[in-house]
Design a protein around this motif. Sequence first.
Motif, mmCIF file in Angstrom:
data_model
loop_
_atom_site.group_PDB
_atom_site.id
_atom_site.type_symbol
_atom_site.label_atom_id
_atom_site.label_comp_id
_atom_site.label_asym_id
_atom_site.label_seq_id
_atom_site.Cartn_x
_atom_site.Cartn_y
_atom_site.Cartn_z
ATOM 1 N N CYS A 61 0.825 -1.220 0.000
ATOM 2 C CA CYS A 61 0.000 0.000 0.000
ATOM 3 C C CYS A 61 0.854 1.264 0.000
ATOM 4 C CB CYS A 61 -0.924 0.010 1.217
ATOM 5 S SG CYS A 61 -2.127 -1.326 1.209
ATOM 6 N N LEU A 62 2.009 1.214 0.658
ATOM 7 C CA LEU A 62 2.893 2.382 0.656
ATOM 8 C C LEU A 62 3.363 2.697 -0.758
ATOM 9 C CD1 LEU A 62 4.943 1.521 3.845
ATOM 10 C CD2 LEU A 62 3.547 3.561 3.557
ATOM 11 N N LEU A 63 3.617 1.661 -1.546
ATOM 12 C CA LEU A 63 4.044 1.858 -2.935
ATOM 13 C C LEU A 63 2.889 2.407 -3.772
ATOM 14 C CD1 LEU A 63 6.208 -0.023 -1.710
ATOM 15 C CD2 LEU A 63 6.243 -1.244 -3.890
ATOM 16 N N ALA A 64 1.691 1.880 -3.515
ATOM 17 C CA ALA A 64 0.518 2.354 -4.252
ATOM 18 C C ALA A 64 0.236 3.818 -3.921
ATOM 19 C CB ALA A 64 -0.688 1.478 -3.926
ATOM 20 N N GLU A 65 0.365 4.174 -2.648
ATOM 21 C CA GLU A 65 0.166 5.563 -2.244
ATOM 22 C C GLU A 65 1.184 6.490 -2.913
ATOM 23 O OE1 GLU A 65 -1.959 7.203 -0.206
ATOM 24 O OE2 GLU A 65 -3.194 5.469 0.329
ATOM 25 N N ALA A 66 2.379 5.979 -3.133
ATOM 26 C CA ALA A 66 3.425 6.782 -3.774
ATOM 27 C C ALA A 66 3.185 6.965 -5.266
ATOM 28 C CB ALA A 66 4.789 6.144 -3.544
ATOM 29 N N GLY A 67 2.249 6.192 -5.823
ATOM 30 C CA GLY A 67 1.922 6.312 -7.242
ATOM 31 C C GLY A 67 2.864 5.557 -8.160
ATOM 32 N N ILE A 68 3.845 4.859 -7.610
ATOM 33 C CA ILE A 68 4.826 4.194 -8.472
ATOM 34 C C ILE A 68 4.301 2.859 -9.016
ATOM 35 C CG2 ILE A 68 6.783 5.313 -7.359
ATOM 36 C CD1 ILE A 68 7.319 2.765 -5.802
ATOM 37 N N LEU A 69 3.122 2.426 -8.545
ATOM 38 C CA LEU A 69 2.505 1.203 -9.060
ATOM 39 C C LEU A 69 1.415 1.484 -10.098
ATOM 40 C CD1 LEU A 69 2.168 -1.149 -5.943
ATOM 41 C CD2 LEU A 69 3.514 -1.560 -8.011
ATOM 42 N N ASN A 70 1.134 2.727 -10.370
ATOM 43 C CA ASN A 70 0.080 3.055 -11.342
ATOM 44 C C ASN A 70 0.392 2.433 -12.708
ATOM 45 O OD1 ASN A 70 -1.203 4.507 -9.380
ATOM 46 N ND2 ASN A 70 -0.674 6.522 -10.195
#
Length: 333
Positions: free
Chosen positions: A118-127
């Motif tokens: 979730c931290l990666l998703a929040e950072a937008g790098i998984l978009n």
Amino acid sequence: MIEHVTLLAVERMLMSSAAIPLEMLEASRARLRLQRRPEAGFKVEIAAQEAGPVNVLGGFPVFPQRTLAELQRSDLIIVPALWRNPKALLRRYQPTIDWLRQQYQQGASVFAVGTGVCLLAEAGILNGKPATTHWHYLDQFERDYPAVVLQRNHLLTQAERIFCAASVNSGADMMVHLLGLLFGRDCALQVEQQFSPEVRNPFEKKVFYADGRHQHGDEDVALLQTWLQHNFRETVTLSQLADMAGLSPRQLDRRFKQSCGETPLKFLQRLRCDHARDLLQNTNLSVADIAAACGYSDSGYFIRVFKQYAQQTPGQFRQKVRAKLFTSEVADR
């Protein structure tokens, strides 16, 4: 060459999701030192958003060595799993999320376990990229991060420099894969043998790749890969494979290696050895019978090939597996 690894310390993190990667890294370091390889000099640091102890699950304190603001660059970042629903926790960690985004944009690789994704998703790098997370959180993750290509049926995903594992156990599998990328397959195999070989299946069977490494553009090679996957027990030569593809043996060897990173016969040996591992773990077939079931008419040759592939004989692999599959009560009967 990797020089710096950061373990991210977050409140209510699961220590097992951090301890296993750290222990595997140290096991790798020990082997690299024995070989006097310069890669052994990598540094591992625990870092947190703020100075002072971080309480992990159970209330035990972890003492970070650095704050994130002090870390300008890291080559690999390990993001641990978080206990229960991380939503409320995420609101307090915006500086950490910003730091993750910055580090990834600077070239860092990021490995996240469970709800740490979730931290990666929040950072937008998984978009626009595939990811996975803990099964209990899949529905909420999909609602919260619709731009992420959630892989519900995969425990492991790899998208460029982002590696996700759905659980602590699958995180161990991902670490073996990462160690192979960082330090070579032989080192990864040694670590795998030290850490629970009986629970690990070949990484390639479970991972979802985003980079198209198994969907390359060479149609002739792809068709041949498919044929080999279904007919790996067949006795076949490079010339016969080349005839199937309508190429010369030299052309096939070159194109196959260019597309898959290995020759057709190496690819075939790997398929056979992967199947042999399953049979050694899950059946009582003799080594000779397993050799025949995997396409080897000579069990001695099979043993040599398997040892080269797994850094141990079939018998040694089975002994390690079976030693942990049965309880002492069963053994005493």
